[in-house]
Design a protein around this motif. Structure first.
Motif, PDB file in Angstrom:
ATOM      1  N   ILE A  84      28.786  54.433  59.299  1.00  0.00           N
ATOM      2  CA  ILE A  84      28.578  55.375  58.205  1.00  0.00           C
ATOM      3  C   ILE A  84      28.423  56.778  58.775  1.00  0.00           C
ATOM      4  CG2 ILE A  84      27.023  56.091  56.348  1.00  0.00           C
ATOM      5  CD1 ILE A  84      26.341  53.107  55.941  1.00  0.00           C
ATOM      6  N   LYS A  85      29.375  57.639  58.460  1.00  0.00           N
ATOM      7  CA  LYS A  85      29.382  59.003  58.998  1.00  0.00           C
ATOM      8  C   LYS A  85      29.364  60.069  57.902  1.00  0.00           C
ATOM      9  CE  LYS A  85      29.872  57.310  63.180  1.00  0.00           C
ATOM     10  NZ  LYS A  85      28.798  57.377  64.195  1.00  0.00           N
ATOM     11  N   ALA A  86      29.426  59.640  56.632  1.00  0.00           N
ATOM     12  CA  ALA A  86      29.370  60.573  55.503  1.00  0.00           C
ATOM     13  C   ALA A  86      28.667  59.869  54.346  1.00  0.00           C
ATOM     14  CB  ALA A  86      30.766  61.035  55.104  1.00  0.00           C
ATOM     15  N   PHE A  87      28.138  60.661  53.410  1.00  0.00           N
ATOM     16  CA  PHE A  87      27.243  60.111  52.379  1.00  0.00           C
ATOM     17  C   PHE A  87      27.394  60.900  51.096  1.00  0.00           C
ATOM     18  CE2 PHE A  87      22.403  60.076  51.259  1.00  0.00           C
ATOM     19  CZ  PHE A  87      22.600  59.179  50.228  1.00  0.00           C
ATOM     20  N   HIS A  88      27.779  60.206  50.009  1.00  0.00           N
ATOM     21  CA  HIS A  88      27.807  60.803  48.676  1.00  0.00           C
ATOM     22  C   HIS A  88      26.587  60.339  47.888  1.00  0.00           C
ATOM     23  CE1 HIS A  88      32.332  61.973  48.004  1.00  0.00           C
ATOM     24  NE2 HIS A  88      31.670  62.824  48.759  1.00  0.00           N
ATOM     25  N   ASP A 143      35.973  61.778  62.894  1.00  0.00           N
ATOM     26  CA  ASP A 143      35.931  60.456  62.275  1.00  0.00           C
ATOM     27  C   ASP A 143      36.574  60.487  60.894  1.00  0.00           C
ATOM     28  OD1 ASP A 143      34.489  59.170  64.365  1.00  0.00           O
ATOM     29  OD2 ASP A 143      32.615  60.000  63.605  1.00  0.00           O
ATOM     30  N   VAL A 144      37.375  59.474  60.585  1.00  0.00           N
ATOM     31  CA  VAL A 144      37.927  59.293  59.240  1.00  0.00           C
ATOM     32  C   VAL A 144      36.941  58.450  58.450  1.00  0.00           C
ATOM     33  CG1 VAL A 144      39.826  58.370  57.868  1.00  0.00           C
ATOM     34  CG2 VAL A 144      40.294  59.399  60.113  1.00  0.00           C
ATOM     35  N   CYS A 145      36.382  59.018  57.384  1.00  0.00           N
ATOM     36  CA  CYS A 145      35.355  58.331  56.602  1.00  0.00           C
ATOM     37  C   CYS A 145      35.963  57.853  55.286  1.00  0.00           C
ATOM     38  CB  CYS A 145      34.178  59.267  56.338  1.00  0.00           C
ATOM     39  SG  CYS A 145      33.420  59.892  57.849  1.00  0.00           S
ATOM     40  N   TYR A 146      36.301  56.579  55.242  1.00  0.00           N
ATOM     41  CA  TYR A 146      36.900  56.007  54.043  1.00  0.00           C
ATOM     42  C   TYR A 146      35.824  55.793  52.982  1.00  0.00           C
ATOM     43  CZ  TYR A 146      40.955  54.977  56.982  1.00  0.00           C
ATOM     44  OH  TYR A 146      42.045  55.077  57.825  1.00  0.00           O
ATOM     45  N   GLU A 147      36.058  56.337  51.795  1.00  0.00           N
ATOM     46  CA  GLU A 147      35.160  56.060  50.686  1.00  0.00           C
ATOM     47  C   GLU A 147      35.545  54.698  50.112  1.00  0.00           C
ATOM     48  OE1 GLU A 147      33.371  57.977  46.566  1.00  0.00           O
ATOM     49  OE2 GLU A 147      34.771  59.145  47.793  1.00  0.00           O
ATOM     50  N   LEU A 161      33.121  55.234  57.721  1.00  0.00           N
ATOM     51  CA  LEU A 161      32.786  55.035  56.313  1.00  0.00           C
ATOM     52  C   LEU A 161      32.128  56.251  55.685  1.00  0.00           C
ATOM     53  CD1 LEU A 161      31.216  51.479  56.636  1.00  0.00           C
ATOM     54  CD2 LEU A 161      33.361  52.012  55.467  1.00  0.00           C
ATOM     55  N   LEU A 162      32.487  56.485  54.423  1.00  0.00           N
ATOM     56  CA  LEU A 162      31.726  57.351  53.533  1.00  0.00           C
ATOM     57  C   LEU A 162      30.920  56.423  52.620  1.00  0.00           C
ATOM     58  CD1 LEU A 162      33.064  60.380  51.448  1.00  0.00           C
ATOM     59  CD2 LEU A 162      31.379  58.786  50.562  1.00  0.00           C
ATOM     60  N   TYR A 163      29.609  56.518  52.696  1.00  0.00           N
ATOM     61  CA  TYR A 163      28.743  55.625  51.924  1.00  0.00           C
ATOM     62  C   TYR A 163      28.450  56.232  50.559  1.00  0.00           C
ATOM     63  CZ  TYR A 163      24.491  53.097  50.583  1.00  0.00           C
ATOM     64  OH  TYR A 163      23.544  52.359  49.906  1.00  0.00           O
ATOM     65  N   LYS A 197      23.303  61.195  61.041  1.00  0.00           N
ATOM     66  CA  LYS A 197      23.289  62.600  61.443  1.00  0.00           C
ATOM     67  C   LYS A 197      24.089  63.508  60.506  1.00  0.00           C
ATOM     68  CE  LYS A 197      22.488  61.927  66.398  1.00  0.00           C
ATOM     69  NZ  LYS A 197      22.036  60.528  66.300  1.00  0.00           N
ATOM     70  N   GLY A 198      24.548  62.964  59.393  1.00  0.00           N
ATOM     71  CA  GLY A 198      25.397  63.742  58.502  1.00  0.00           C
ATOM     72  C   GLY A 198      24.656  64.396  57.352  1.00  0.00           C
ATOM     73  N   TRP A 199      25.425  64.699  56.315  1.00  0.00           N
ATOM     74  CA  TRP A 199      24.941  65.429  55.147  1.00  0.00           C
ATOM     75  C   TRP A 199      24.751  64.502  53.950  1.00  0.00           C
ATOM     76  CZ3 TRP A 199      24.151  70.782  54.532  1.00  0.00           C
ATOM     77  CH2 TRP A 199      24.508  71.577  55.629  1.00  0.00           C
ATOM     78  N   ALA A 200      23.789  64.829  53.123  1.00  0.00           N
ATOM     79  CA  ALA A 200      23.648  64.215  51.803  1.00  0.00           C
ATOM     80  C   ALA A 200      24.391  65.113  50.816  1.00  0.00           C
ATOM     81  CB  ALA A 200      22.181  64.085  51.421  1.00  0.00           C
ATOM     82  N   VAL A 201      25.539  64.627  50.322  1.00  0.00           N
ATOM     83  CA  VAL A 201      26.444  65.432  49.494  1.00  0.00           C
ATOM     84  C   VAL A 201      26.433  64.903  48.066  1.00  0.00           C
ATOM     85  CG1 VAL A 201      28.824  66.229  49.179  1.00  0.00           C
ATOM     86  CG2 VAL A 201      27.911  65.872  51.503  1.00  0.00           C
TER      87      VAL A 201
END
Length: 350
Positions: free
Chosen positions: A239-243, A182-186, A214-216, A294-298
């Motif tokens: 939402i597949k990534a998280f900052h 997945d491409v996660c656009y910030e 999405l990168l949330y 299901k992703g990471w908290a980064v």
């Protein structure tokens, strides 16, 4: 529901020529010592990853993954924020954004764009070779300088801009699809994808491509005064990534969302270390757990006041304390009466 993975850290703001931030091994030891479990890796510094080699050599990818695993860490995602930015650059920003690309393409917008597209395709294959299913990037921008319509925007300008953006991204999205990533656009000020409305315009232009995700990062929404909690309700399936990055907005009689050209420390809206700003992370972590993220908290460190090492140390603990270990049972199971189809019909008097 799934327990969010973490804590992890985005390495981009920490990499330097000084130890422990000057090599993969050193920075992995540093991250491990702070309690991080994952690292998000920017892809323009060969000291940390050779992106082309990771795309073309599964052996190299496996060795890289093994080196990181030897420190008890995982790669959360690769990042191509800078390369993604160069997929779409308005001429007004040509000189400024040349710095993101190799010198041999400086002053040549077409060559720079071609280089960026190839970088994105390498990132797709490298992610696949590393066993990753999400990738962090920016969309780039052809329209940002027109976001406030003065003078009045010509009719059709926005539609034309998004059509061109989609044209540039479709081959990249298809390559990521071929690689199962997945491409996660910030979603970020300065990009053509800077809020929910612009993301939806892009989705429509790429025919709702399944990999346009999405990168949330709630910090960017605080500065825009956008409801970052309801945003999760709208877009949780994408939402597949998280900052984990904090922010605060303190308007005055002199400035508001635009900031009056002030330095970051003097703006009404400014980024802070996790826990030092106004973001309601307790609700965010609950929402993401509820929606089975299901992703990471980064952790992404961007603070105009606190130094990066303190921000990282406190950020690791902050994320650890906010991750919710999800339940595998209902709280009222102790009172369950048991049932079957016949019993249910009896209760209903059928």
């Amino acid at each position: 529901m799934t327990t969010i993975k973490g804590p992890a850290v985005f390495l981009a703001q920490f990499i330097s020529d000084e130890a422990p931030f000057n090599s993969l091994e050193n920075i992995c030891q540093w991250a491990k010592d702070l309690g991080f479990k994952g690292i998000q890796i920017p892809t323009l510094d060969s000291r940390f990853i050779d992106l082309q080699k990771a795309a073309e050599s599964k052996t190299y990818a496996d060795e890289l993954k093994g080196t990181i695993a030897s420190y008890g860490l995982e790669i959360t995602e690769l990042s191509t924020h800078l390369q993604g930015q160069l997929v779409a650059v308005h001429p007004a920003y040509n000189e400024l954004f040349d710095a993101f690309a190799p010198k041999e393409v400086h002053g040549n917008a077409k060559a720079r764009q071609d280089w960026a597209v190839q970088q994105m395709k390498y990132a797709a294959k490298a992610s696949q070779n590393l066993g990753l299913n999400a990738h962090a990037t920016f969309s780039g921008s052809l329209l940002w300088q027109y976001f406030h319509p003065w003078p009045q925007r010509p009719a059709g300008l926005v539609e034309e801009g998004f059509a061109e953006l989609a044209k540039r991204w479709m081959p990249i999205l298809n390559e990521f699809d071929n690689c199962g990533v997945d491409v996660c656009y910030e979603i970020h000020p300065g990009e053509d994808l800077f809020d929910g409305e612009t993301y939806e315009m892009f989705l429509a232009a790429v025919n709702n491509h399944s990999r346009a995700c999405l990168l949330y990062d709630p910090s960017h929404f605080v500065l825009q005064q956008l409801d970052y909690i309801q945003y999760i309700d709208f877009y949780h399936e994408r939402i597949k990534a998280f900052h984990v990055k904090d922010a605060e907005f303190n308007p005055t009689g002199k400035q508001g969302t635009f900031g009056g050209y002030q330095s970051w420390a003097n703006r009404a809206g400014r980024y802070r270390s996790p826990g030092d700003g106004q973001v309601d992370f307790k609700t965010i972590f609950s929402k993401l757990a509820q929606y089975d993220f299901k992703g990471w908290a980064v952790m992404e460190w961007e603070c105009c006041i606190k130094n990066q090492q303190d921000g990282a140390r406190e950020g690791a603990e902050f994320i650890k304390n906010h991750i919710i270990k999800v339940t595998d049972k209902a709280f009222d199971d102790f009172a369950a009466s048991g049932s079957d189809a016949d019993f249910n019909k009896k209760i209903l008097g059928l």
